[in-house]
Design a protein around this motif. Structure first.
Motif, short mmCIF file in Angstrom:
data_model
loop_
_atom_site.label_atom_id
_atom_site.label_comp_id
_atom_site.label_asym_id
_atom_site.label_seq_id
_atom_site.Cartn_x
_atom_site.Cartn_y
_atom_site.Cartn_z
N VAL A 3 -1.66 -7.37 2.55
CA VAL A 3 -0.93 -9.06 2.90
C VAL A 3 0.26 -8.77 1.83
CG1 VAL A 3 -0.47 -11.08 3.08
CG2 VAL A 3 -3.05 -10.13 4.31
N LEU A 4 1.24 -8.95 2.27
CA LEU A 4 2.56 -8.27 1.66
C LEU A 4 2.47 -10.10 0.84
CD1 LEU A 4 5.00 -6.25 3.98
CD2 LEU A 4 2.65 -5.60 1.72
N ASP A 5 3.44 -9.80 -0.45
CA ASP A 5 3.78 -10.26 -1.49
C ASP A 5 5.46 -10.37 -1.85
OD1 ASP A 5 3.55 -13.14 -3.04
OD2 ASP A 5 3.01 -11.96 -4.76
N GLY A 62 3.92 -12.42 3.45
CA GLY A 62 2.80 -12.90 4.42
C GLY A 62 2.54 -11.91 5.52
N ARG A 63 3.34 -10.78 5.95
CA ARG A 63 2.96 -9.88 6.19
C ARG A 63 1.21 -9.26 6.58
NH1 ARG A 63 7.25 -6.43 10.38
NH2 ARG A 63 5.85 -4.67 10.49
N MET A 64 0.80 -8.01 6.88
CA MET A 64 0.17 -7.37 7.17
C MET A 64 0.53 -6.49 7.17
SD MET A 64 -4.00 -6.95 8.05
CE MET A 64 -4.86 -8.34 6.74
N ILE A 65 0.37 -5.40 6.51
CA ILE A 65 0.97 -4.02 6.33
C ILE A 65 0.11 -3.18 5.91
CG2 ILE A 65 2.51 -2.40 5.74
CD1 ILE A 65 4.88 -4.46 6.40
N ALA A 66 -0.35 -2.19 6.56
CA ALA A 66 -1.73 -0.58 6.25
C ALA A 66 -2.69 -1.34 5.57
CB ALA A 66 -0.29 -0.23 4.99
N GLY A 67 -3.07 -2.45 5.91
CA GLY A 67 -4.58 -3.55 5.41
C GLY A 67 -4.10 -4.41 4.23
N ASN A 103 0.69 -1.01 0.78
CA ASN A 103 0.19 -0.08 -0.13
C ASN A 103 0.52 1.28 0.15
OD1 ASN A 103 -2.14 2.17 0.17
ND2 ASN A 103 -2.45 1.16 2.10
N THR A 104 1.92 1.72 -1.17
CA THR A 104 2.08 2.84 -1.45
C THR A 104 1.92 3.73 -1.20
OG1 THR A 104 2.02 2.29 -4.00
CG2 THR A 104 4.10 1.20 -2.57
N LEU A 105 0.51 4.24 -0.89
CA LEU A 105 -0.49 5.27 -0.66
C LEU A 105 0.54 6.00 0.93
CD1 LEU A 105 -4.00 5.20 -2.24
CD2 LEU A 105 -2.05 6.40 -3.22
N VAL A 106 -0.16 4.90 1.39
CA VAL A 106 0.90 4.59 3.41
C VAL A 106 2.28 4.18 3.09
CG1 VAL A 106 -0.04 3.69 4.75
CG2 VAL A 106 -1.54 4.13 3.81
#
Length: 121
Positions: free
Chosen positions: A79-81, A72-77, A24-27
Protein backbone atom coordinates in the motif's frame (compact mmCIF):
# COMPACT_ATOMS: atom_id res chain seq x y z
CA UNK A 1 11.15 9.83 -20.06
CA UNK A 2 11.49 12.45 -17.30
CA UNK A 3 14.74 13.61 -15.80
CA UNK A 4 16.20 11.74 -12.81
CA UNK A 5 16.29 15.03 -10.88
CA UNK A 6 13.56 16.16 -8.50
CA UNK A 7 14.57 19.55 -7.17
CA UNK A 8 14.33 19.56 -3.39
CA UNK A 9 16.18 22.87 -3.01
CA UNK A 10 14.10 25.18 -5.20
CA UNK A 11 11.41 26.72 -2.95
CA UNK A 12 9.18 27.45 -5.95
CA UNK A 13 9.00 23.78 -6.91
CA UNK A 14 8.79 22.27 -3.43
CA UNK A 15 4.99 21.97 -3.45
CA UNK A 16 5.01 20.28 -6.84
CA UNK A 17 7.16 17.38 -5.58
CA UNK A 18 5.41 14.15 -4.54
CA UNK A 19 6.87 11.58 -2.15
CA UNK A 20 5.89 7.96 -2.82
CA UNK A 21 6.63 5.77 0.18
CA UNK A 22 6.37 2.02 0.77
CA UNK A 23 7.18 1.37 -2.89
CA UNK A 24 8.24 -2.15 -3.85
CA UNK A 25 11.26 -1.10 -5.91
CA UNK A 26 12.29 -4.70 -6.49
CA UNK A 27 9.30 -4.91 -8.84
CA UNK A 28 8.28 -1.32 -9.65
CA UNK A 29 10.67 0.60 -11.92
CA UNK A 30 11.00 4.27 -12.86
CA UNK A 31 9.01 3.76 -16.06
CA UNK A 32 6.18 2.21 -14.00
CA UNK A 33 6.12 5.18 -11.60
CA UNK A 34 6.02 7.61 -14.51
CA UNK A 35 3.22 5.67 -16.20
CA UNK A 36 1.10 5.65 -13.03
CA UNK A 37 1.61 9.32 -12.19
CA UNK A 38 1.59 10.86 -15.70
CA UNK A 39 -2.21 10.96 -15.75
CA UNK A 40 -2.11 13.81 -13.20
CA UNK A 41 0.06 16.16 -15.28
CA UNK A 42 3.40 16.74 -16.90
CA UNK A 43 6.24 15.08 -14.96
CA UNK A 44 9.52 16.98 -15.16
CA UNK A 45 11.50 14.69 -12.85
CA UNK A 46 11.27 11.23 -11.33
CA UNK A 47 13.76 9.55 -9.01
CA UNK A 48 13.37 6.05 -7.64
CA UNK A 49 15.28 4.90 -4.58
CA UNK A 50 15.18 1.74 -2.46
CA UNK A 51 11.64 1.64 -1.08
CA UNK A 52 10.51 5.10 -2.20
CA UNK A 53 10.39 7.57 -5.07
CA UNK A 54 9.83 11.23 -5.86
CA UNK A 55 7.87 12.66 -8.77
CA UNK A 56 8.30 16.32 -9.72
CA UNK A 57 5.39 17.97 -11.55
CA UNK A 58 5.30 21.31 -13.34
CA UNK A 59 2.92 22.72 -10.74
CA UNK A 60 1.40 22.16 -7.30
CA UNK A 61 -2.09 21.48 -8.67
CA UNK A 62 -0.84 18.36 -10.50
CA UNK A 63 1.05 17.18 -7.42
CA UNK A 64 -1.97 17.58 -5.13
CA UNK A 65 -4.16 15.68 -7.63
CA UNK A 66 -1.63 12.82 -7.68
CA UNK A 67 -1.58 12.64 -3.87
CA UNK A 68 -5.38 12.62 -3.70
CA UNK A 69 -5.69 10.03 -6.46
CA UNK A 70 -2.96 7.58 -5.51
CA UNK A 71 -2.46 7.66 -1.71
CA UNK A 72 -3.38 4.26 -0.30
CA UNK A 73 -3.29 2.50 -3.68
CA UNK A 74 -1.84 -1.02 -3.66
CA UNK A 75 0.94 -1.64 -6.14
CA UNK A 76 3.07 -4.80 -6.26
CA UNK A 77 1.58 -6.03 -2.99
CA UNK A 78 2.27 -2.89 -0.97
CA UNK A 79 0.00 0.00 0.00
CA UNK A 80 1.57 3.26 -1.13
CA UNK A 81 2.06 6.14 1.30
CA UNK A 82 1.93 9.29 -0.82
CA UNK A 83 2.12 12.94 0.15
CA UNK A 84 3.59 16.24 -0.95
CA UNK A 85 7.29 16.20 -0.12
CA UNK A 86 6.89 19.64 1.48
CA UNK A 87 4.08 18.37 3.74
CA UNK A 88 5.15 15.08 5.33
CA UNK A 89 2.50 13.09 7.15
CA UNK A 90 2.63 12.74 10.90
CA UNK A 91 3.68 9.23 11.96
CA UNK A 92 0.47 7.35 12.50
CA UNK A 93 1.72 4.03 13.84
CA UNK A 94 -0.12 0.81 13.09
CA UNK A 95 -3.26 1.71 15.01
CA UNK A 96 -3.39 5.26 13.73
CA UNK A 97 -2.05 6.77 16.96
CA UNK A 98 1.61 7.30 17.74
CA UNK A 99 2.44 6.81 21.40
CA UNK A 100 5.73 7.52 23.07
CA UNK A 101 7.63 4.86 25.02
CA UNK A 102 6.85 6.79 28.22
CA UNK A 103 3.14 6.56 27.47
CA UNK A 104 3.38 2.84 26.74
CA UNK A 105 5.69 1.79 29.57
CA UNK A 106 5.72 4.58 32.13
CA UNK A 107 3.22 5.55 34.78
CA UNK A 108 0.73 2.85 35.66
CA UNK A 109 -0.21 -0.55 34.33
CA UNK A 110 -3.64 -1.45 33.01
CA UNK A 111 -4.78 -2.35 36.56
CA UNK A 112 -3.70 1.01 37.93
CA UNK A 113 -0.72 -0.40 39.87
CA UNK A 114 2.39 1.72 39.58
CA UNK A 115 5.20 0.04 37.65
CA UNK A 116 7.63 1.51 40.18
CA UNK A 117 6.21 -0.84 42.83
CA UNK A 118 7.79 -3.76 40.99
CA UNK A 119 11.25 -2.26 40.65
CA UNK A 120 13.84 -3.14 43.29
CA UNK A 121 14.46 -0.13 45.43
Amino acid sequence: MASNVTNKTDPRSLNSRVFIGNLNTLVVKKSDVEAIFAKYGKIVGCSVHKGFAFVQYVNERNARAAVAGEDGRMIAGQVLDINLAAEPKVNRGKAGVKRSAAEMYGGTTMTGTSINQFRPG
